[in-house]
Design an enzyme around this catalytic site. Structure first.
Site, PDB file in Angstrom:
ATOM      1  N   ASN A   4     -13.799   6.409   5.025  1.00  0.00           N
ATOM      2  CA  ASN A   4     -14.001   5.559   6.196  1.00  0.00           C
ATOM      3  C   ASN A   4     -13.001   5.802   7.320  1.00  0.00           C
ATOM      4  OD1 ASN A   4     -16.328   4.260   5.261  1.00  0.00           O
ATOM      5  ND2 ASN A   4     -15.108   2.866   4.014  1.00  0.00           N
ATOM      6  N   TYR A  60       0.807  -1.224   0.000  1.00  0.00           N
ATOM      7  CA  TYR A  60       0.000   0.000   0.000  1.00  0.00           C
ATOM      8  C   TYR A  60       0.840   1.275   0.000  1.00  0.00           C
ATOM      9  CZ  TYR A  60      -3.721  -3.219   1.314  1.00  0.00           C
ATOM     10  OH  TYR A  60      -4.615  -4.252   1.335  1.00  0.00           O
ATOM     11  N   HIS A  92      -4.244   6.290  -1.380  1.00  0.00           N
ATOM     12  CA  HIS A  92      -4.864   6.284  -0.051  1.00  0.00           C
ATOM     13  C   HIS A  92      -3.840   6.560   1.055  1.00  0.00           C
ATOM     14  CE1 HIS A  92      -8.841   5.886   1.381  1.00  0.00           C
ATOM     15  NE2 HIS A  92      -8.880   4.610   1.680  1.00  0.00           N
ATOM     16  N   ASN A 140      -9.682   1.946   7.705  1.00  0.00           N
ATOM     17  CA  ASN A 140     -11.051   1.949   8.220  1.00  0.00           C
ATOM     18  C   ASN A 140     -11.146   1.834   9.735  1.00  0.00           C
ATOM     19  OD1 ASN A 140     -11.608   2.066   5.524  1.00  0.00           O
ATOM     20  ND2 ASN A 140     -12.558   0.056   5.392  1.00  0.00           N
ATOM     21  N   PHE A 181      -4.957  -0.148   9.670  1.00  0.00           N
ATOM     22  CA  PHE A 181      -5.626  -0.036   8.380  1.00  0.00           C
ATOM     23  C   PHE A 181      -6.588   1.142   8.444  1.00  0.00           C
ATOM     24  CE2 PHE A 181      -3.921  -4.258   7.851  1.00  0.00           C
ATOM     25  CZ  PHE A 181      -3.462  -4.199   6.547  1.00  0.00           C
TER      26      PHE A 181
END
Length: 192
Positions: free
Chosen positions: A115, A17, A22, A69, A67
């Site tokens: 989120n 990631y 993001h 969320n 993470f």
């Protein structure tokens, strides 16, 4: 002191990631650390990488490792431990509704489908925290958003995002001093 005491960069942990849109919040914290000779280390009780802003003993940096969320768990843990009220927290995150190269500062408001912000508001019990929104652009189709944010930006987009991060670093003194109107005027005039 009524300035920012906790800078939070949102992103997802893990090498897969690292370069995704993001993770713009993580990139921002990394740049802040590089520019101020600050360091973050893994802190289990805060569910993330945390550290003090060099030269500012009462100001913290945080990259949640929960993470995206579930970011609120980390933010709430550190904020409660150090008794940092929501209005002294700045959350740096990717923003679909702004083009690459734009950076906007705002306090409160909704989560706009983000989120990470939604979870932070739920865990803190309020939306009354500051946000630094780093534009990443929008794929144009709502159904393509998840794939879009979990992929790396194009080279020219990344260059624009880097410019926006540079511009936002210039308002760090105002953020630390609680001069938010001045910070917004300077940042919003700089990044159009």
């Amino acid at each position: 002191m009524n300035g920012i005491r906790l800078f939070v960069g949102l992103g997802n942990p893990g090498a897969q990631y690292e370069d995704t849109r993001h993770n713009a919040g993580f990139w921002w914290i990394d740049q802040l650390c590089a520019q101020t000779a600050s360091k973050t280390t893994l802190e289990a009780k805060f569910f993330g990488l945390s550290g003090r802003l060099n030269g500012h003993a009462d100001t913290w940096l945080l990259k949640p490792t929960t993470f995206m969320n579930a970011s609120g768990r980390a933010v709430a843990a550190l904020a409660r431990f150090y008794k940092i009220p929501a209005e002294q927290i700045l959350v740096v995150h990717d923003e679909l509704d702004l083009p690459p190269g734009a950076a906007r500062l705002k306090k409160g408001g909704g989560h706009s489908g983000h989120n990470g912000l939604k979870d932070i508001a739920a865990q803190l019990g309020t939306n009354d925290f500051w946000r630094l929104r780093l534009g990443i652009g929008h794929p144009g189709d709502r159904s393509a958003v998840v794939n879009y944010v979990l992929n790396a930006p194009l080279r020219d987009e990344m260059q624009q995002i880097a410019y926006a991060m540079d511009d936002s670093m210039l308002v760090l003194p105002q953020l630390l001093e609680g001069k938010f109107e001045e910070a917004m005027l300077k940042l919003h005039t700089k990044t159009k």
